[in-house]
Design an enzyme around this catalytic site. Structure first.
Site, PDB file in Angstrom:
ATOM      1  N   ASP B 184       0.831  -1.205   0.000  1.00 62.48           N
ATOM      2  CA  ASP B 184       0.000   0.000   0.000  1.00 62.48           C
ATOM      3  C   ASP B 184       0.873   1.265   0.000  1.00 62.48           C
ATOM      4  O   ASP B 184       1.808   1.354  -0.778  1.00 62.48           O
ATOM      5  CB  ASP B 184      -0.964  -0.048   1.206  1.00 62.48           C
ATOM      6  N   TYR B 316      -2.327  11.205   1.172  1.00 65.85           N
ATOM      7  CA  TYR B 316      -2.890  10.993  -0.169  1.00 65.85           C
ATOM      8  C   TYR B 316      -2.874  12.286  -0.971  1.00 65.85           C
ATOM      9  O   TYR B 316      -2.670  12.281  -2.169  1.00 65.85           O
ATOM     10  CB  TYR B 316      -4.325  10.458  -0.076  1.00 65.85           C
ATOM     11  N   HIS B 373      -5.043  -7.622   0.639  1.00 67.35           N
ATOM     12  CA  HIS B 373      -4.355  -6.336   0.669  1.00 67.35           C
ATOM     13  C   HIS B 373      -3.493  -6.177   1.925  1.00 67.35           C
ATOM     14  O   HIS B 373      -2.400  -5.633   1.862  1.00 67.35           O
ATOM     15  CB  HIS B 373      -5.385  -5.215   0.583  1.00 67.35           C
TER      16      HIS B 373
END
Lengths: 405, 399
Positions: B184, B316, B373
């Site tokens: 990630d 982000y 994930h």
């Protein structure tokens, strides 16, 4: 549908009544807010200083009786349509031959955005207008918004709401009427125009939300015209689809729903982060005390408080999910074209300023097009007098004795 | 930073959350106003009400934060200031000689919590069915703005800047030959480290294929088309959280700081595979591997208690800014030895051909049959075995 038709179609008077505990709880939650740190750049979203100023005013100075008082001063009703209880304001003009008009609000709006246009529209002589310009006004709350019930099944897309509005007008005894909308209200009004129910004479928009294929064709029409103006507006138009709020509510309204139902400042931030123009205006109202027109601190908080007290943040967000499914479906099976007369007003602060030829391309019978010099996305809210005068001018040709009779 | 000695100092760190904070959290959970039920019977409108209800019930009544607090405090934790930000990290040295130093970076919505169960297998392999020669010295930092690391107070902390801070951390710890791993956001940081190729870094492994986020990949084979389709579905149906945090981290940040259930829902709504696994852990009591109710809530509670929902979201935004600035430019090449593991539940199943196209020096590629994930979190033993296998060829004497 209900088995007893008489009960189901009954139109009942409605009064807003909030409980004191609800308001106390809201106040407590605002005071107990756990704040985040300061943003590092103004582009990161609703700014901390602005939201703290809003929270301070909300908890300390705002009069929580306002929403009740303002709404209860107007004739409000509910009636069940297609299984859902629909709330609406209905103000008849004293003038004979008033033209019935149904106005649909958008997100993050409610009937609150439309309150100040009621006077100018129903009582024009008291607002620098002529008796001949009077309207009877119907302002419904969208399903899942405000005091309308929230859908308990999927499928309440703009087309279904549009059918409900035609039924509402029919129930009110209107056989010749017009419709208006911006934002999500433009979607509903566009769907009404495509369905062309008996009695609907024409529509007015202050946001271009035509069927996706037509809108795309209209926007891509710039390849023919290819002016700088077209390109600039096309950029603004496509920018809408890179917005997180739209994508999140379109995909996972339930997830953001936990935020906006449980945290008052979470709700306020989510609602204020709509478009740059209205954000800056509302921000100035709270930080500098210089509101733009009707976008005052009290008016903005009336709307947020309504969302909070009715607990409709999540159900309102679900409309974007419905919309997103409807848009996908419409790309496969295009809805009918609009053949009814269409009027359009461009407000300078709107997300994009639809060029005339886009609107003309999307709606062939364009009877009115005007660019005004004030107002933004929440045009009726911010500039109610100007908005009302646009309604008068736009619908003049459709009145008795006008071109369509 | 006038005294260099103070700034580079490494200080022991201990977690002690005051009981008032726990009381406040429980009060807020109990006072939650929940929305009505979603109108569908699956994840297609987001995190389901039944999942959140059960999570809230368990969180307020059965969950005990003190267990994970003790677990963290049982590990050697430190902080040190790097590039103006106080960095928290766990540092576990193996008792075996010749252990290979490894810096492993968590992602979003993760934290060092997702990596805790790999500490045993990686640092003490013989106690976990492995060989002494597979031992690692392990460094697990908290990304700036996450967990117990400080949050940046200025712009610019994108993955590439974190990738410069980690080599400084490894240098301060005295490591001159080390490897790096991440999934990630941690994969983005680790990928950037590999491209910077700082002195001492001898190889990297990731379990999220970063180059696919930056551009289109070939779709010549069936596997490639399948992976491209998975990415397209993710972008079309599960992209809201990403876009919101990349453009408006502050706006969503308010609710993440103010409402525990808003935070939990936002964190659970990551990818389809992990969502259903976590949902089953709460609703049916059937966790997948290590993704148990307690472990999930350890991580959510860490975000809550550190108040880092907004600062983590800002990472982000930084990535979005960096992507916009570098649009059209190829990133610097990555020539270091590279290992990759494809876990079956990951958002897209990266085919070997993509890995070989993006990284010229692939020393390891494997597709395993369990995990998603949050691979290290869900399947810590399998994950550790992958790390051991991936880096075997880079150990002293073998390369």
């Amino acid at each position: 549908m209900s088995t007893t038709v008489e009960t189901a179609t009954e139109v009942r008077p409605f009064q807003v009544e909030f409980r004191k505990e609800q308001i106390d709880d809201l106040r407590r939650r605002i005071a107990a807010t756990r704040w985040t740190s300061n943003e590092l750049d103004e582009s990161q979203g609703v700014q901390l200083a602005m939201l703290q100023a809003l929270a301070r005013y909300w908890a300390n100075d705002y009069d929580f009786g306002r929403v009740e008082e303002r709404l209860n001063a107007l004739p409000q009703f509910t009636t069940e349509i297609d299984g859902l209880e629909i709330h609406f304001i209905h103000v008849k003009s004293d003038h004979e031959n008033a033209l019935p008009l149904i106005i649909t609000h958008g997100w993050p709006g409610s009937v609150i955005e439309m309150l100040e246009v009621i006077g100018p529209l129903t009582d024009p002589t008291a607002h620098r207008g002529d008796a001949a310009d009077a309207f009877d006004v119907v302002i419904p709350s969208l399903p899942g918004y405000g005091f309308s019930a929230e859908p308990t099944e999927v499928g309440w897309d703009p087309a279904r709401t549009a059918e409900a509005w035609a039924e509402l007008m029919d129930r009110l005894g209107y056989t010749r009427y017009v419709a208006q909308g911006g934002d999500q209200g433009a979607g509903v009004t566009d769907a009404m125009a495509r369905q062309a129910p008996d009695g609907l004479l024409g529509v007015h928009f202050n946001f271009l939300d035509a069927a996706p294929r037509e809108l795309l064709m209209a926007a891509l029409n710039f390849r023919l015209a290819f002016s700088d103006e077209d390109r600039a507006q096309f950029g603004k138009f496509t920018g809408i689809f890179m917005r997180g709020y739209l994508t999140e509510m379109g995909e996972h309204p339930q997830t953001i729903g936990y935020s906006i139902v449980d945290s008052p400042v979470g709700l306020a931030a989510w609602m204020l982060d709509h478009d740059a123009d209205s954000y800056e205006k509302i921000s100035r109202a709270f930080l500098d005390g210089t509101p733009s027109g009707g976008l005052t601190r009290d008016h903005v908080l009336d709307n947020i408080t309504l969302y909070w007290l009715t607990g409709t943040g999540t159900s309102a967000a679900r409309l974007y999910w419905e919309n997103s499914r409807a848009v996908t479906a419409a790309l496969k099976h295009a809805p009918p074209h609009v053949s009814l007369p269409v009027a359009f007003t461009v407000f300078p602060g709107e997300i994009f300023q639809a060029p005339r030829h886009w609107v003309k391309k999307a709606y062939h019978d364009l009877i009115y097009f005007n660019e005004v010099d004030k107002g933004g996305h929440f045009a009726a809210w911010e500039e109610p007098e100007l908005f009302a005068s646009e309604m008068r001018a736009a619908f003049k040709p459709l009145r008795d004795g006008g071109r369509s009779s | 930073m006038s005294t260099v000695e103070t700034a580079t100092e490494i200080r022991p760190f201990h977690i002690e959350i005051p009981e008032e904070q726990m009381d406040d959290l429980r009060r807020r959970i109990a006072a939650t106003r929940l929305p009505t039920k979603e109108l569908v019977e699956d994840r297609s409108q987001g995190v389901q009400l039944a999942t959140i209800r059960e999570l809230a019930r368990y969180w307020a009544t059965d969950y005990d934060w003190r267990k994970v607090e003790a677990k963290l405090n049982a590990l050697p934790q430190f902080t040190t200031e790097i590039d103006g930000v106080e960095i928290h990290f766990i540092h576990v040295r193996s008792t075996y000689e010749n252990a290979l130093p490894l810096i492993m970076t968590h992602g979003w919505p993760g934290s060092v919590i997702e990596l805790l169960e790999t500490v045993g297998p990686l640092t003490d392999p013989t106690a976990h069915g492995g060989e002494a020669e597979d031992a690692f010295d392990l460094v697990l930092p908290s990304v700036p703005g996450y967990g117990f690391s400080a949050e940046p107070t200025e712009l610019g902390w994108w993955a590439g800047r974190v990738a410069q801070a980690w080599p400084e951390l490894m240098r301060r710890l005295g490591y001159t030959r080390y490897v790096a791993q991440g999934g990630d956001v941690g994969a983005a940081i680790t990928d950037a480290m590999g491209r910077l190729a700082p002195e001492g870094l001898i190889g990297v492994h990731t379990n999220l294929f970063v180059p696919a986020l930056g551009g289109t990949m070939p779709t010549d084979t069936e596997q490639e088309r399948a992976a491209a389709e998975q990415i397209a579905v993710f972008r079309a149906t599960g992209f809201g959280y990403f876009l919101e945090m990349a453009t408006r981290p502050q706006t969503i940040g308010y609710a993440l700081l103010d409402s525990p259930l808003a935070l939990a829902a936002w964190m659970l709504d990551h990818d389809t595979d992990s969502y259903y696994k976590i949902s089953r852990a709460f609703v049916d009591g059937q966790p997948s591997g290590n993704l148990t109710r307690d472990h999930i809530l350890d991580n959510v509670t860490l975000y809550w208690l550190t108040g880092t929902g907004a600062s983590a979201a800002r990472s982000y935004w930084e990535s979005g800014q960096a992507t916009a600035k570098s649009a059209g430019q190829a990133p610097p090449p990555m020539n270091l030895p590279f290992g990759f593991t494809t876990f079956p539940g990951e958002i897209w199943k990266t085919p070997r051909s993509w890995v070989e196209k993006a990284y010229p020096n692939v020393i390891y590629f494997n597709e395993v049959d369990e995990g998603g994930h949050f691979a290290a979190w869900e399947e810590p033993e399998l994950f550790s075995a992958e790390i051991q296998a991936a880096f075997k060829s880079l150990r002293n004497g073998s390369s």
